[in-house]
Write an enzyme that holds these catalytic residues in place. Structure first.
Site, mmCIF file in Angstrom:
data_model
loop_
_atom_site.group_PDB
_atom_site.id
_atom_site.type_symbol
_atom_site.label_atom_id
_atom_site.label_comp_id
_atom_site.label_asym_id
_atom_site.label_seq_id
_atom_site.Cartn_x
_atom_site.Cartn_y
_atom_site.Cartn_z
ATOM 1 N N HIS A 34 0.839 -1.208 0.000
ATOM 2 C CA HIS A 34 0.000 0.000 0.000
ATOM 3 C C HIS A 34 0.875 1.260 0.000
ATOM 4 O O HIS A 34 0.539 2.263 0.621
ATOM 5 C CB HIS A 34 -0.984 0.001 1.173
ATOM 6 C CG HIS A 34 -2.057 -1.043 1.002
ATOM 7 N ND1 HIS A 34 -3.167 -0.832 0.223
ATOM 8 C CD2 HIS A 34 -2.137 -2.315 1.445
ATOM 9 C CE1 HIS A 34 -3.908 -1.936 0.233
ATOM 10 N NE2 HIS A 34 -3.300 -2.855 0.951
ATOM 11 N N SER A 67 -12.199 -18.793 -21.792
ATOM 12 C CA SER A 67 -11.245 -19.089 -20.723
ATOM 13 C C SER A 67 -11.375 -20.534 -20.284
ATOM 14 O O SER A 67 -12.478 -20.986 -19.952
ATOM 15 C CB SER A 67 -11.486 -18.172 -19.529
ATOM 16 O OG SER A 67 -10.752 -18.666 -18.427
ATOM 17 N N SER A 128 -2.323 -11.377 -8.099
ATOM 18 C CA SER A 128 -2.417 -10.549 -9.309
ATOM 19 C C SER A 128 -2.817 -11.289 -10.580
ATOM 20 O O SER A 128 -2.236 -11.089 -11.648
ATOM 21 C CB SER A 128 -1.104 -9.802 -9.570
ATOM 22 O OG SER A 128 -0.881 -8.898 -8.566
ATOM 23 N N SER A 129 -3.830 -12.119 -10.475
ATOM 24 C CA SER A 129 -4.295 -12.764 -11.703
ATOM 25 C C SER A 129 -4.864 -11.724 -12.670
ATOM 26 O O SER A 129 -4.653 -11.831 -13.883
ATOM 27 C CB SER A 129 -5.313 -13.861 -11.404
ATOM 28 O OG SER A 129 -6.378 -13.349 -10.660
ATOM 29 N N SER A 130 -5.528 -10.692 -12.175
ATOM 30 C CA SER A 130 -6.090 -9.714 -13.120
ATOM 31 C C SER A 130 -4.997 -8.870 -13.775
ATOM 32 O O SER A 130 -5.034 -8.640 -14.987
ATOM 33 C CB SER A 130 -7.172 -8.848 -12.470
ATOM 34 O OG SER A 130 -6.658 -8.156 -11.380
ATOM 35 N N ASP A 175 1.451 -4.139 -9.512
ATOM 36 C CA ASP A 175 1.167 -5.491 -10.024
ATOM 37 C C ASP A 175 1.455 -5.587 -11.513
ATOM 38 O O ASP A 175 2.092 -6.542 -11.986
ATOM 39 C CB ASP A 175 -0.300 -5.857 -9.765
ATOM 40 C CG ASP A 175 -0.678 -5.732 -8.309
ATOM 41 O OD1 ASP A 175 0.246 -5.577 -7.479
ATOM 42 O OD2 ASP A 175 -1.875 -5.776 -8.000
ATOM 43 N N TYR A 225 -10.352 -1.113 -0.548
ATOM 44 C CA TYR A 225 -9.084 -0.669 -1.142
ATOM 45 C C TYR A 225 -9.202 0.802 -1.561
ATOM 46 O O TYR A 225 -8.342 1.624 -1.238
ATOM 47 C CB TYR A 225 -8.756 -1.557 -2.351
ATOM 48 C CG TYR A 225 -7.443 -1.216 -3.011
ATOM 49 C CD1 TYR A 225 -6.268 -1.857 -2.646
ATOM 50 C CD2 TYR A 225 -7.373 -0.225 -3.986
ATOM 51 C CE1 TYR A 225 -5.059 -1.531 -3.231
ATOM 52 C CE2 TYR A 225 -6.174 0.106 -4.584
ATOM 53 C CZ TYR A 225 -5.013 -0.549 -4.206
ATOM 54 O OH TYR A 225 -3.829 -0.213 -4.795
HETATM 55 C C1 GLA Z 1 -3.092 -4.395 -4.888
HETATM 56 C C2 GLA Z 1 -2.927 -3.278 -5.905
HETATM 57 C C3 GLA Z 1 -1.492 -2.752 -5.910
HETATM 58 C C4 GLA Z 1 -1.016 -2.410 -4.501
HETATM 59 C C5 GLA Z 1 -1.318 -3.542 -3.537
HETATM 60 C C6 GLA Z 1 -1.015 -3.176 -2.103
HETATM 61 O O1 GLA Z 1 -2.353 -5.516 -5.265
HETATM 62 O O2 GLA Z 1 -3.272 -3.722 -7.182
HETATM 63 O O3 GLA Z 1 -1.400 -1.650 -6.771
HETATM 64 O O4 GLA Z 1 -1.577 -1.204 -4.077
HETATM 65 O O5 GLA Z 1 -2.675 -3.957 -3.614
HETATM 66 O O6 GLA Z 1 0.339 -2.979 -1.935
#
Ligand code: GLA
Length: 388
Positions: A34, A67, A128-130, A175, A225
């Site tokens: 963050h 998919s 981070s699949s997206s 990500d 978020y």
């Molecule tokens: C998610 C967001 C990132 C980052 C993290 C927290 O993964 O996509 O950009 O802010 O949360 O570090």
């Protein structure tokens, strides 16, 4: 693997050549959480898990998506003339968002495509699949339409634009950057204020990185978020009344302590504190790793978790159970929540000879306390997105 995808592709869309294949990885963030939307530093690395894409050009402007992870949805069809977010379009809003962001920048997509996707990142796990799907789409478009001058950093920025302005999650750049720019056996020390970055070799002597998936995802993820991000933005504005800064990442801990009373709300003050301290912690952690001080790196990971739990409040019961067990275990150098939070995964540094015990003991106790299994992945750090 590639042959299996091509076979499936031809079953769906018909025989014939001109088929191309791409891969973009997920990521795990080692420290710097963050901080990326606060002008701070992050330290992620690309995984060898990720998203595969197979594509063939069409002569018309149709887009067909399939998919292998959501087979029951069948082929989802749309067109390059209809790049608007649509709930019924489900997961295809991610690649569509990237196409929209390309067009917005003047990169014209001249014809449609048939696309097959397969991903092996557990979905909703915070790995981070997206972002990997966005970067995959970016690379696919760059290659398909010959946008040679478009750098992979720009591909990452386009992915972030799609996520922010097409899919409605106000994420930072970490990500997509990690997925686009990852390097085998290295983590990326990225200054999100300038996008300057360095690769740091991840040499952990006799230890490994272990990801533990809590297999919980709380539904408030995106909205909470965005709330955190808004709180930080308000705190920054309050500080700007006293300080000539553009982001929280510019502050040292001492400067923050001197001026924190400018932030009127105590909750907001804690959010900003996390952003400032976590950024400084990340800088120290990367130094520690460079000096081969893996123990210090681990302790800073533990501090990071404490701050994410208490001040930023993005942890949850299941994750805290995992982290508490890990931190108390001999042979574990550090453990923390990783990614956006509210569930997802933890990342731990575990001595080689303690990895088996880590997995069996934490696995067993977690199941007893939470009522479902956790999953474990011993990490190999891979390269960024590529043509395969
Ligand atoms: C998610 C967001 C990132 C980052 C993290 C927290 O993964 O996509 O950009 O802010 O949360 O570090």
């Amino acid at each position: 693997m590639k042959e299996r995808f091509i076979q499936k592709f031809q079953e769906l869309y018909g025989k014939g050549g001109g088929i191309r294949a791409y891969f973009a990885p997920g990521r795990v963030n080692l420290i710097g959480e963050h901080t990326d939307y606060n002008g701070g530093h992050v330290f992620p690395c690309a995984l060898t898990l990720g998203t595969y894409g197979i594509v063939r050009d069409r002569e018309d402007r149709k887009l067909r998506f399939y998919s292998m992870n959501f087979e029951s949805l069948g082929i989802i069809e749309t067109s390059l003339d209809d790049l608007v977010p649509d709930e019924a379009a489900n997961w295809t809003n991610y690649p569509k968002g990237v196409m929209w962001a390309f067009e917005k920048r003047g990169y014209k997509l001249a014809h449609g495509m048939d696309i097959l996707i397969y991903g092996n990142i557990p979905s909703g796990s915070g790995l981070s699949s997206s972002a990997s799907l966005e970067v995959l789409t970016g690379l696919m478009l760059k290659d398909t339409f010959g946008f040679e001058n478009l750098t992979m950093v720009e591909v990452a920025l386009i992915g972030q634009d799609a996520e922010n302005n097409f899919n409605g999650c106000n994420c930072g750049i970490m990500d997509q950057f990690a997925s686009a720019m990852g390097k085998k056996d290295h983590a990326i020390f990225l200054d999100t204020n300038t996008l300057n970055y360095e690769y740091a070799p991840v040499i952990l002597k006799d230890a490994k990185i272990v990801i533990t998936n809590s297999k919980v995802k709380h539904s408030l993820v995106d909205s909470a978020y965005n709330d955190r991000r808004n709180e930080c933005e308000t705190a920054l504005k309050e500080l700007q009344a006293e300080l000539p800064i553009h982001s929280l990442g510019e502050l040292t801990q001492e400067e923050f302590e001197l001026h924190k009373e400018a932030i009127k709300d105590p909750v907001r003050q804690r959010r900003a504190k996390h952003a400032v301290y976590e950024n400084q912690r990340t800088i120290r952690a990367v130094e520690a790793l460079r000096e081969n001080d893996v123990e210090l790196f681990g302790r800073l990971m533990n501090e990071s978790h404490q701050s994410l739990k208490e001040d930023y409040q993005v942890s949850c019961r299941e994750i805290d159970i995992l982290v508490d067990m890990a931190q108390a275990m001999p042979g574990v150098l550090g453990s923390r929540i990783t990614g956006g939070g509210f569930g997802g995964c933890t990342v731990s540094i575990v001595r080689n000879d303690a990895v088996d015990g880590f997995i069996s003991q934490i696995g067993k106790t977690y199941q007893e306390k939470v009522g479902h299994e956790a999953e474990f992945y011993v990490v190999d750090i891979g390269d960024g997105a590529k043509i395969i």
